[in-house]
Every structure is written in C-alpha cells, then in structure tokens.
Design a protein around this motif. Structure first.
Motif, mmCIF file in Angstrom:
data_model
loop_
_atom_site.group_PDB
_atom_site.id
_atom_site.type_symbol
_atom_site.label_atom_id
_atom_site.label_comp_id
_atom_site.label_asym_id
_atom_site.label_seq_id
_atom_site.Cartn_x
_atom_site.Cartn_y
_atom_site.Cartn_z
ATOM 1 N N ARG A 39 -19.699 29.745 -14.948
ATOM 2 C CA ARG A 39 -18.672 30.754 -14.527
ATOM 3 C C ARG A 39 -18.687 31.637 -13.337
ATOM 4 O O ARG A 39 -17.911 31.785 -12.026
ATOM 5 C CB ARG A 39 -18.949 32.103 -15.875
ATOM 6 C CG ARG A 39 -18.305 31.339 -16.908
ATOM 7 C CD ARG A 39 -18.385 32.648 -18.060
ATOM 8 N NE ARG A 39 -17.760 32.010 -19.279
ATOM 9 C CZ ARG A 39 -18.282 32.798 -20.309
ATOM 10 N NH1 ARG A 39 -19.175 33.647 -20.511
ATOM 11 N NH2 ARG A 39 -17.474 31.877 -21.885
ATOM 12 N N ARG A 87 -15.924 31.974 -10.263
ATOM 13 C CA ARG A 87 -16.132 32.769 -9.555
ATOM 14 C C ARG A 87 -16.606 32.916 -7.926
ATOM 15 O O ARG A 87 -15.543 33.553 -7.352
ATOM 16 C CB ARG A 87 -17.059 34.186 -10.203
ATOM 17 C CG ARG A 87 -16.607 34.781 -11.460
ATOM 18 C CD ARG A 87 -17.249 35.350 -12.043
ATOM 19 N NE ARG A 87 -16.697 36.422 -13.226
ATOM 20 C CZ ARG A 87 -18.189 35.448 -14.596
ATOM 21 N NH1 ARG A 87 -18.796 35.440 -14.157
ATOM 22 N NH2 ARG A 87 -17.424 36.348 -16.080
ATOM 23 N N MET A 90 -23.225 27.312 -19.357
ATOM 24 C CA MET A 90 -21.517 27.960 -19.077
ATOM 25 C C MET A 90 -21.784 29.307 -18.231
ATOM 26 O O MET A 90 -20.368 29.540 -17.557
ATOM 27 C CB MET A 90 -20.769 28.443 -20.304
ATOM 28 C CG MET A 90 -20.830 27.176 -20.832
ATOM 29 S SD MET A 90 -20.258 27.783 -23.284
ATOM 30 C CE MET A 90 -18.944 29.065 -22.255
ATOM 31 N N GLU A 91 -22.338 30.043 -18.176
ATOM 32 C CA GLU A 91 -22.439 30.940 -17.373
ATOM 33 C C GLU A 91 -22.958 30.918 -16.241
ATOM 34 O O GLU A 91 -22.271 31.741 -14.742
ATOM 35 C CB GLU A 91 -23.919 31.914 -17.496
ATOM 36 C CG GLU A 91 -23.651 33.451 -18.939
ATOM 37 C CD GLU A 91 -22.352 34.088 -18.506
ATOM 38 O OE1 GLU A 91 -22.191 34.702 -18.297
ATOM 39 O OE2 GLU A 91 -22.042 33.871 -19.902
#
Length: 80
Positions: A60, A64, A56-57
């Motif tokens: 993300r 971004r 998930m990081e």
C-alpha cells in the motif's frame, strides 16, 4: 444369591476398572496433545497473518508513493 451378585459385580469391576483407567489416561494424553497442536497452529497462523499484513502495508505504501508520483507528473503536464 446376593453373594453371587456381589461377587460377580466385584469380578466385573476388577476386570473393567483397569481398562477404563487406561482408556481415560489415553484420552487425557490425546486431549493434551490436541491442545498443544492447536496452540502451535494458532501461533503459526498469527505469524503468517502478521507477515501478510506487513507485506500488504508495504505494498500500500508503495502504491501510494507511485500514485503520488503520477499525480505530480500529471500536474506538471497540466502546467506546461
């Protein structure tokens, strides 16, 4: 009469006590096995959770980056 009751009590204890001890030993073994399985499952869940959070990081960060690129592109379009 008291000897009969005492003798009967002793016979029952002699017959039942070994079975109770065996049942207790089986229960203790099952408790230990259940505890080991629980610990193993908890560790597996932690590993999967950490892997999911890492993914998930990464997602993300990718999003971004994409949004930043789109913002930069939009800024260029505005200035033209």
């Amino acid at each position: 009469m008291a000897d009969l009751i005492g003798g009967l009590r002793q016979v029952i204890q002699d017959l039942v006590a070994p079975d109770l001890k065996a049942i207790q030993a089986k229960q203790d073994a099952m408790d230990k096995r259940t505890e080991l399985q629980y610990d193993s499952m908890r560790r597996q869940i932690e590993v999967q959770h950490n892997a999911l959070m890492t993914n998930m990081e990464a997602f993300r960060a990718e999003m971004r980056s994409e949004f930043a690129a789109l913002r930069a592109t939009n800024q260029l379009e505005v200035y033209r």
